[in-house]
Design a protein around this motif. Sequence first.
Motif, PDB file in Angstrom:
ATOM      1  N   PHE A  89       0.760  -1.094   0.025  1.00 50.34           N
ATOM      2  CA  PHE A  89      -0.069   0.164  -0.021  1.00 50.34           C
ATOM      3  C   PHE A  89       0.858   1.282  -0.174  1.00 50.34           C
ATOM      4  CE2 PHE A  89      -2.904  -3.378   3.077  1.00 50.34           C
ATOM      5  CZ  PHE A  89      -3.645  -3.209   1.874  1.00 50.34           C
ATOM      6  N   TYR A  90       1.783   1.344   0.694  1.00 48.39           N
ATOM      7  CA  TYR A  90       2.581   2.397   1.130  1.00 48.39           C
ATOM      8  C   TYR A  90       3.878   1.499   1.324  1.00 48.39           C
ATOM      9  CZ  TYR A  90      -1.935   4.079   2.553  1.00 48.39           C
ATOM     10  OH  TYR A  90      -2.773   4.599   3.387  1.00 48.39           O
ATOM     11  N   ARG A 100       3.656   2.243  -4.004  1.00 48.76           N
ATOM     12  CA  ARG A 100       2.424   1.679  -3.529  1.00 48.76           C
ATOM     13  C   ARG A 100       2.160   0.890  -5.254  1.00 48.76           C
ATOM     14  NH1 ARG A 100      -2.937   1.507  -2.539  1.00 48.76           N
ATOM     15  NH2 ARG A 100      -2.641   3.213  -0.169  1.00 48.76           N
ATOM     16  N   ARG A 116      10.597  10.774  -6.505  1.00 51.60           N
ATOM     17  CA  ARG A 116      11.536  11.536  -6.941  1.00 51.60           C
ATOM     18  C   ARG A 116      12.505  11.063  -8.682  1.00 51.60           C
ATOM     19  NH1 ARG A 116      14.373  12.122  -1.102  1.00 51.60           N
ATOM     20  NH2 ARG A 116      12.717  12.567  -0.588  1.00 51.60           N
ATOM     21  N   TYR A 164       6.543  15.869  -0.174  1.00 51.61           N
ATOM     22  CA  TYR A 164       5.287  15.333   1.238  1.00 51.61           C
ATOM     23  C   TYR A 164       4.639  16.347   1.621  1.00 51.61           C
ATOM     24  CZ  TYR A 164       8.398  15.250   4.902  1.00 51.61           C
ATOM     25  OH  TYR A 164       9.741  15.962   5.964  1.00 51.61           O
ATOM     26  N   ALA A 165       6.412  17.724   1.739  1.00 47.31           N
ATOM     27  CA  ALA A 165       5.116  19.715   2.729  1.00 47.31           C
ATOM     28  C   ALA A 165       4.680  20.400   1.516  1.00 47.31           C
ATOM     29  CB  ALA A 165       6.618  19.561   2.436  1.00 47.31           C
ATOM     30  N   VAL A 166       4.517  20.110   0.505  1.00 40.43           N
ATOM     31  CA  VAL A 166       3.317  20.120  -0.935  1.00 40.43           C
ATOM     32  C   VAL A 166       3.062  19.798  -1.269  1.00 40.43           C
ATOM     33  CG1 VAL A 166       4.070  21.854  -2.855  1.00 40.43           C
ATOM     34  CG2 VAL A 166       5.809  21.566  -1.206  1.00 40.43           C
ATOM     35  N   TYR A 167       1.534  19.728  -1.247  1.00 41.03           N
ATOM     36  CA  TYR A 167       0.098  20.013  -1.927  1.00 41.03           C
ATOM     37  C   TYR A 167       0.389  19.875  -3.706  1.00 41.03           C
ATOM     38  CZ  TYR A 167      -4.324  19.508  -4.285  1.00 41.03           C
ATOM     39  OH  TYR A 167      -5.297  18.627  -5.013  1.00 41.03           O
ATOM     40  N   ILE A 203      -2.310  13.959  -7.703  1.00 36.75           N
ATOM     41  CA  ILE A 203      -2.024  13.404  -6.864  1.00 36.75           C
ATOM     42  C   ILE A 203      -0.886  11.697  -7.412  1.00 36.75           C
ATOM     43  CG2 ILE A 203      -3.068  11.206  -5.249  1.00 36.75           C
ATOM     44  CD1 ILE A 203      -5.284  13.427  -4.801  1.00 36.75           C
ATOM     45  N   TRP A 204       0.070  11.743  -6.922  1.00 38.94           N
ATOM     46  CA  TRP A 204       0.016  10.386  -7.930  1.00 38.94           C
ATOM     47  C   TRP A 204      -0.379   9.418  -8.562  1.00 38.94           C
ATOM     48  CZ3 TRP A 204       1.336  11.174  -2.457  1.00 38.94           C
ATOM     49  CH2 TRP A 204       0.923  10.154  -1.278  1.00 38.94           C
ATOM     50  N   LEU A 246      -2.260   6.202  -8.855  1.00 38.50           N
ATOM     51  CA  LEU A 246      -2.290   5.107  -8.089  1.00 38.50           C
ATOM     52  C   LEU A 246      -3.705   3.703  -8.736  1.00 38.50           C
ATOM     53  CD1 LEU A 246      -4.879   7.330  -5.682  1.00 38.50           C
ATOM     54  CD2 LEU A 246      -2.957   5.964  -4.421  1.00 38.50           C
ATOM     55  N   PRO A 268      -3.125   0.936 -11.793  1.00 37.17           N
ATOM     56  CA  PRO A 268      -2.492  -0.961 -11.377  1.00 37.17           C
ATOM     57  C   PRO A 268      -1.798  -0.510 -12.833  1.00 37.17           C
ATOM     58  CG  PRO A 268      -4.633  -1.092 -12.139  1.00 37.17           C
ATOM     59  CD  PRO A 268      -4.707   0.145 -11.486  1.00 37.17           C
TER      60      PRO A 268
END
Lengths: 516, 323
Positions: free
Chosen positions: A317-318, A334, A414, A504-507, A511-512, A514, A516
């Motif tokens: 998942f992570y 993921r 990255r 992670y600090a920046v919205y 969204i990356w 997800l 399959p």
Amino acid sequence: MAWGRSARRDAAARGAAAALAAGLLALAGCASIPHGAGASPAAVNQRGPDGSTPLQWAVYGEDVAEVQRLIRAGADVSATNDYGATPMMLAAMTGNTAIIKLLLAAGASPESPNEEGQTALMLVARTGNVDAAKLLLRHGASVNARERFRGQTALMWAAARHHPQMMELLIDHGAEVNARSALYDYERHVTAEGRAKTEDTGGLTPLLFAARENCLACVDVLIAHHVDINLPDPDGYAPVTVAIMNANWDVAKRLILAGCDVNQWDIFGQGPLYAAIDVGDIASGGRGSNDPLNQATEHEIVHLLLERGANPNMQLFYRPKNRGFAGAGGLVSRGTTPLIRAAADGDVVVVKMLLASGADVHLYQADHETPVMAALSPQRGGGASEFRAVAVLRVLHAAGADVNVLSHVHPLKRTRGGTALEYATRLGWTRAMALLVMYGADVNAKDDDGLTALDYAMGRGYVPFLQTKHPPQWDLVKLLQGWGATVQLAKTPYWPPQGPPLGYAVYSPVIWPLGP
Amino acid sequence: MRRLSRRRFLRGGLEVLGAAASTGAALHTARATALGAPPQGAPGAAASISATDLIANDRGAMTLLTGGGCNVVAVRGPEGSLLVDGGLAASSGALLEAAAAATGNARVSTLIDTHWHPSQTGSNERVGREGGLIIAHEVTRLYLGRAALSSCYPGSYGPLPAVARPTKTTRDRDSLEFAGQHVDYVYLPAAHTDGDLYVHFPERNLLVAGGPVLGDTWPVLDIRNGAWVGGLVQAYETLASLARPDTRIVPANGPLVSGAEIARRRDIYQQLFKQLFVYFNKGFGADDVIAARPLKAYEAQLGDPARFLDGAYRSLFLAYVPD
């Protein structure tokens, strides 16, 4: 004698401690207690600067004769010094049976808890002195008492300190084998440094302690007493996974052979199979066990897990929290499978094992990084050299791997994505490049940045934080052109200077990936 | 409105944990359960089933069955009906009877599980034993084959008997033709669990959204099994892109939702996602987020979001595991 190694160490130091105690006693102003029956109780209980009485110092120094003398002279056996320590606690800490016996006979509490509820039995459990523990239990010590700081029991302490005989004793007296220590739910996960940090969540059981600390004999004791071998910690780490994560292969093997669940995943989606491949990482500095007594190996564990039905297609998942970005974590997102992880290591033996057990070469990470790409990612924690990567590529190709998948930009990893050929070109791995072209790789495929393998050979690739632009590699350019590469940009794109990669600090509105 | 202090929250969680420890339940189950009851997907007692026609003037063609643990859509077919979700096992008998009455066919030829929770998969065994096809995400098949822990209820669920496990799975998308209509079932990654499917009946302008959507309250994230707030946002983006304003959306529980409402909620969740990042960088804990009430403008409509916010914010800690 049922003492463990810490008790033996204590015994060896006893003489030195007694001498030290005498010295400290003198320094603390407690050396003037008269010998014989003439000492008054007040003088006997005279306290030093830290509130310690002569009896406490004598106990600390394991001076049995002096303890006896002071008790006869009226020393307070329940006195507490400024640190909350009683004579019984000090005796329990060294596991001195004779002194514990004297203190009990003089009326000391067999529990003698400190302010946090830590009892004498817990301290004795840590020493491994079974006789001392028996004495306390005979005098009514509670076997399942919990200290309030961590909620741990004497059995947990014994398990964590490799004392199987102590565990036997405690369990025989009713210790709960599935007790769980207190859980910790930290409010803050962001430090002054301005980034998140993980915290341990507590909630460990005696088996989790034993698995973590590589105490095979302790695990045996617990199994013999019908412990729940699958009871996980609050993050879902099963005992077998905890053993594996610490490279305690023998313990892992014992748990597998005892019939543990081989597919229990944690909150990160990591099952024992993934953990074994991840920890067993051959070449990238995988965390090895400090204990040289392991007989079993990573490969044996992987084999056993697969044989017992471990699912080779379970996806993460992570990125597991035990994997920092600088390690293999940089590879992971993921969807990562055991096969992808093994390919990243260049571990052709495990890759073959997984494929033989039904691993799907078409299962990709969320950003579509494939097992083939993982094999070509040594700079992100994978352990593969080109030699090993080529061996893995051959096996993956034979299993039907698609060499023309395009992976995508992934801010947290990255990465800029690309094709397998682009991955190989960035590394300058010409044998891998040739192999991919032979397997049908499209030499003119473009990635999300619009670049081709030829562009990378020309040094036009994205320039990450703290890196410099790559110069053209003409040998690669020639190779690619020889294979029919013609598509390239007219000039190098402008890559703005990058700041620290605190993704992670920046919205990001994107969204990356997800999917399959 | 009930608000939980950190102390109360933890105490509640610990009490549940203590009760659940012997069955292997994880902490996160306790955390979630402490924040609301009954939890989404939790096993429970059977209730009476209500049937509502979804297709006007065509009785039984598509019927919504409620009261069995989740919303169930029954579709009439020539050789048996199609069910989307099967309610709780305890309600299965009543649900299948209601489906038979609505569709005029006692046999369920196809059952689609939108995800693996007990409130969706309670009819799998009966349908499987009658030879029905059970469709689900591959992850659902995996989870139903074992005792699985969840953030949504205490204890574990499964393994279901082999006959109750999905017989046809997808990892991405697939479709089927049923009673002359096209049916798509598609993966919504990391939204409510890690194996959510939505089921789309494009010719009927009907979308069965599954776990990510609750009709009249906030969704629950099974963060123990891969759900995270970013996945939820993406799920709403996907559903909103499929739905027209007049599309009827069948949520996992609660009343039907319009396509327009889904688009509105997408906007809410997108905005929330951004706000959670602000909190994240301020060092907020989950309790702080709940106390900040970022969703207060919607509380009158959708109720107390404490449990949802707790899961959403905790999922950020998992997704953004530090370097």
